[in-house]
Motif scaffolding. Structure first.
Motif, short mmCIF file in Angstrom:
data_model
loop_
_atom_site.label_atom_id
_atom_site.label_comp_id
_atom_site.label_asym_id
_atom_site.label_seq_id
_atom_site.Cartn_x
_atom_site.Cartn_y
_atom_site.Cartn_z
N GLN A 16 -38.01 -23.89 -3.44
CA GLN A 16 -36.71 -24.35 -3.90
C GLN A 16 -36.68 -25.88 -3.97
O GLN A 16 -36.18 -26.45 -4.94
N LEU A 17 -37.23 -26.53 -2.95
CA LEU A 17 -37.24 -27.99 -2.92
C LEU A 17 -38.08 -28.55 -4.07
O LEU A 17 -37.69 -29.53 -4.71
N GLN A 39 -23.06 -32.31 -8.48
CA GLN A 39 -24.43 -32.39 -8.97
C GLN A 39 -25.36 -31.52 -8.12
O GLN A 39 -26.25 -30.86 -8.66
N ILE A 40 -25.15 -31.53 -6.81
CA ILE A 40 -25.97 -30.69 -5.93
C ILE A 40 -25.77 -29.22 -6.28
O ILE A 40 -26.73 -28.46 -6.38
N LYS A 41 -24.51 -28.83 -6.50
CA LYS A 41 -24.21 -27.45 -6.87
C LYS A 41 -24.88 -27.10 -8.19
O LYS A 41 -25.46 -26.02 -8.33
N ASP A 42 -24.82 -28.01 -9.16
CA ASP A 42 -25.46 -27.77 -10.46
C ASP A 42 -26.97 -27.63 -10.33
O ASP A 42 -27.57 -26.76 -10.96
N ILE A 43 -27.58 -28.49 -9.53
CA ILE A 43 -29.04 -28.40 -9.31
C ILE A 43 -29.38 -27.04 -8.71
O ILE A 43 -30.28 -26.35 -9.19
N ALA A 49 -31.32 -21.69 -6.45
CA ALA A 49 -31.57 -21.97 -5.04
C ALA A 49 -30.27 -21.93 -4.25
O ALA A 49 -29.18 -21.98 -4.80
N ASP A 50 -30.42 -21.89 -2.94
CA ASP A 50 -29.29 -21.96 -2.05
C ASP A 50 -28.74 -23.39 -2.06
O ASP A 50 -29.48 -24.35 -1.83
N CYS A 51 -27.45 -23.52 -2.33
CA CYS A 51 -26.81 -24.83 -2.41
C CYS A 51 -26.93 -25.58 -1.08
O CYS A 51 -27.15 -26.80 -1.06
N ASN A 55 -28.58 -29.24 -0.53
CA ASN A 55 -27.78 -30.28 0.11
C ASN A 55 -28.53 -30.88 1.30
O ASN A 55 -28.58 -32.10 1.47
N ILE A 56 -29.14 -30.03 2.12
CA ILE A 56 -29.93 -30.50 3.27
C ILE A 56 -31.09 -31.38 2.78
O ILE A 56 -31.37 -32.44 3.34
#
Length: 73
Positions: A16-17, A39-43, A49-51, A55-56
């Motif tokens: 995912q990363l 933007q994190i949610k969109d990525i 992937a898990d939001c 985010n982490i």
């Protein structure tokens, strides 16, 4: 515990990363501290992937850059 995930991610988390980095813009990579929650949610949605994991990763990236900059001074 969250940053520990970055030190020893599962195979799925690592994939995912990698996908997150692959779709981030050059600007997002240069200034990760400016990435918004949207933007994190969109990525996360784009790569399936898990939001929370994305985010982490972003937060860990920001912290690592700050530490690096502090050590260079």
């Amino acid at each position: 515990a969250e940053l520990a995930m970055l030190a020893a991610p599962t195979t799925e988390e690592f994939e995912q990363l990698k996908r997150a980095v692959a779709i981030m813009t050059d600007q997002e990579k240069k200034q990760p501290e400016k990435i918004t929650e949207l933007q994190i949610k969109d990525i996360a949605e784009t790569i399936g992937a898990d939001c929370g994991n994305v985010n982490i990763f972003i937060n860990g990236f920001v912290l690592a850059r700050k530490n690096q900059q502090a050590n260079e001074k």
